[in-house]
Scaffold this motif. Structure first.
Motif: not given
Length: 601
Positions: A448-450, A452-453, A461
């Motif tokens: 999920d971090e990638d 969102h990035a 975003d």
């Protein structure tokens, strides 16, 4: 109407596919036929037992004997019912299994279709095959094939039982064989072409309706509604004529088949009566033969009813198999790999044409250095997008080569190709699914971090952070519908997450307003730093910021250089720059229209 229809498999290919299915699913097929045969055999006891009961009543017998025969009759009916139930179930399982395999093969073939083939054929034919043809084949596979197998088995065994009861009475049924055979041959000779023509009219109708819906605003603005209504009426009339033709075939066949079903029973009663009075046959034989003929009418009627469905399914199968026969436009070689030490993207003497004799690109020689940002500009129809697709490995050049690190793009395995080059256009699709699934198409295992990035890198975003369900928000038809600019940002986020070494952007920010597009491009600039970027420029600030600019005119690279170099040269690009900034109002030689405006790019 689309200029080119997708291919259709011939009868030999359809028979070969059916034979292959029969060989690979032989055990299931034998099980279906075996159960249907046992059910038929159980059903054959009924007429014979009834004949014995009639004979016993005539000659005189005991109540116990009649009760025993009646008990056997009830048992035979119960056994037949159970076996028929399991034969039907086995047939459905067989049909579902075959249909599932065909659907999977069809989807795989569609996903592997060369985009150039789809573009030439249009979407209507493909949509019709994926919907109407699959639905027709579903009915044939799930219900028609099991029913036909059971009917054929039942018919053969019932006829055999009739011969055993009385060869003389069985011979009567052969009288109706020639007319039924002739009408069936007449029907089959014409049905396939008729149903293929019917399906083609539906493809044309869907193609034109889809074009009308997609271009509804243009149709309304240009007042083309009347013309499109006329086209729809013409398509419906063509479909009506095709449907009426196949209906005419059925109208001829079915009455003949019905007559051939009814006539044998009357003939057997007539001949049986004469034969009984002369001692040729017994009353039991006449009774059993009459019931067998009545019982034989069921399978014959079943075959006649399903023959039309099987022919429809056969035509649909030919259309689905036709898609699997379209040759690939690339010849991947697992042993081909780019040279990591020299990852240049090169086009050498590239030519390309959509139609024979009409080249869209001519003698293209271009080398894009690693990490370079190249902008391509030129008039509409000059070949910019076509060249961009070839540089992304979407299609193969008609002549010449496009390579990355010395390896031909069309020879690279798809996984390797997409890790090297990716294309993003202004046409984007939001799939039914979650936001996470839509972004992570290129990397399904991305954390999920990638994700969102990647969304933050394209400024998405700002609106995705407002979703109550976050990355689990459902998107697409029937769920949250994204605007065109949001869908474009979503596509760019996929690109960021995929992380290819070379990017081809075909007006990838065209749906955003100029201010938002400029902000997004600056945000992407930091993310894409160090990567090779080829931009088909819609706005000239993209060309201004690029390391080099390629001006495409009439399928050739007319100018190539940096922005300052091309401005100093005073050629086509310089005129374009002046026109875009409104600095001058120049007229091209020989009264040509100046295409060098921002709207033409």
């Amino acid at each position: 109407m689309s200029a080119t229809m997708l291919p259709i498999a011939d009868s030999a290919d359809v028979r070969s596919y059916a034979s292959d299915i029969g060989k690979r699913y032989r055990r299931q097929l034998v099980w279906v036929v075996g159960l249907a045969s046992l059910a038929t055999v159980a059903g054959l006891f009924g007429p014979r037992l009834l004949g014995e009961i009639v004979q016993a009543v005539q000659t005189g017998t005991t109540a116990g004997h009649i009760d025993a025969l009646a008990g056997l009759l009830v048992l035979a009916i119960c056994v037949q019912g159970v076996l028929t139930r399991y034969a039907y179930l086995a047939g459905k399982v067989f049909g579902e299994t075959v249909l599932a395999e065909l659907r999977e093969n069809f989807v795989d073939s569609v996903l592997d279709l060369p985009l150039s083939t789809v573009e030439r054929a249009g979407s209507g034919d493909l949509i019709n095959r994926a919907s109407r043809d699959v639905a027709a084949l579903r009915i044939a596979a799930q219900e028609g094939i099991p029913a036909v197998l059971a009917a054929v088995t039942s018919g053969v065994l019932t006829l055999a039982a009739l011969v055993l009861v009385s060869p003389l009475l069985a011979a009567v049924t052969l009288i109706t064989l020639p007319p039924s055979t002739l009408v069936a041959r007449w029907y089959l000779k014409r049905a396939r072409a008729g149903y293929l023509a019917t399906n083609a009219t539906y493809s044309t109708m869907i193609e034109n309706l889809a074009a009308t819906v997609e271009g509804a605003r243009a149709v309304e603005a240009l007042r083309l509604g009347g013309r499109h209504v006329e086209q729809t009426d013409h398509d419906i009339a063509a479909s009506y004529r095709a449907e009426r033709y196949t209906l005419g075939l059925r109208i001829v066949m079915w009455p003949v088949i019905e007559l051939c079903q009814l006539a044998p029973a009357g003939l057997i009663l007539l001949l049986g009566g004469v034969g009984y009075t002369r001692g040729w046959v017994s009353i039991a034989q006449v009774t059993a033969a009459t019931l067998y003929v009545q019982q034989l009418a069921g399978p014959v009627s079943e075959l006649a009813n399903w023959l039309d469905t099987i022919q429809t399914g056969s035509a649909s199968l030919a259309r689905l198999l036709g898609v699997t026969q379209i040759p690939a436009d690339r010849a991947a070689d697992e042993g081909v790999r780019p040279d990591a030490d020299d990852p240049r993207l090169e086009a050498s003497e590239v030519g390309f044409s959509y139609l024979p004799g009409r080249e869209v690109l001519r003698d293209i020689d271009l080398t894009v250095r690693p990490g370079e940002r190249l902008a391509m500009v030129g008039p509409s129809g000059a070949g910019k997008s076509t060249l961009g697709r070839l540089l992304a490995g979407i299609g193969a050049p008609g002549r010449g080569r496009v390579t990355v690190g010395g390896a031909s793009l069309i020879e690279l395995p798809l996984d390797e190709l997409r890790s090297q080059v990716a294309l993003v256009t202004q046409e984007h699709h939001v799939f039914v699914g979650t936001l996470r699934e839509n972004v992570a198409l290129a990397r399904p295992d991305a954390p999920d971090e990638d994700i969102h990035a990647a969304l933050a890198a394209v400024d998405a975003d700002a609106w995705t952070s407002a979703f109550d369900d976050g990355l689990d928000t459902r998107l697409g038809s029937g769920a949250l519908e994204l605007s065109a600019p949001q869908a474009q940002q979503l596509a760019l986020a996929r690109l960021v997450l995929a992380d290819p070494k070379i990017l081809v952007l075909d007006e990838a920010t065209a749906l955003l307003d100029p201010g938002a597009a400029r902000h997004l491009e600056r945000s992407l600039s930091a993310v894409l730093d160090g990567r090779t970027v080829i931009s088909i420029a819609h706005r000239l600030h993209t060309a201004h910021d690029a390391d080099r600019v390629a001006v495409i005119e009439d399928g050739r690279i007319a100018e190539l250089g940096s922005h300052p170099e091309l401005i100093a040269a005073g050629g086509a690009y310089a005129r374009l720059w002046d026109s875009w900034h409104g600095a001058s109002d120049q007229t091209l030689p020989d009264g040509q229209t100046d295409w060098l405006s921002s709207e033409a790019l």
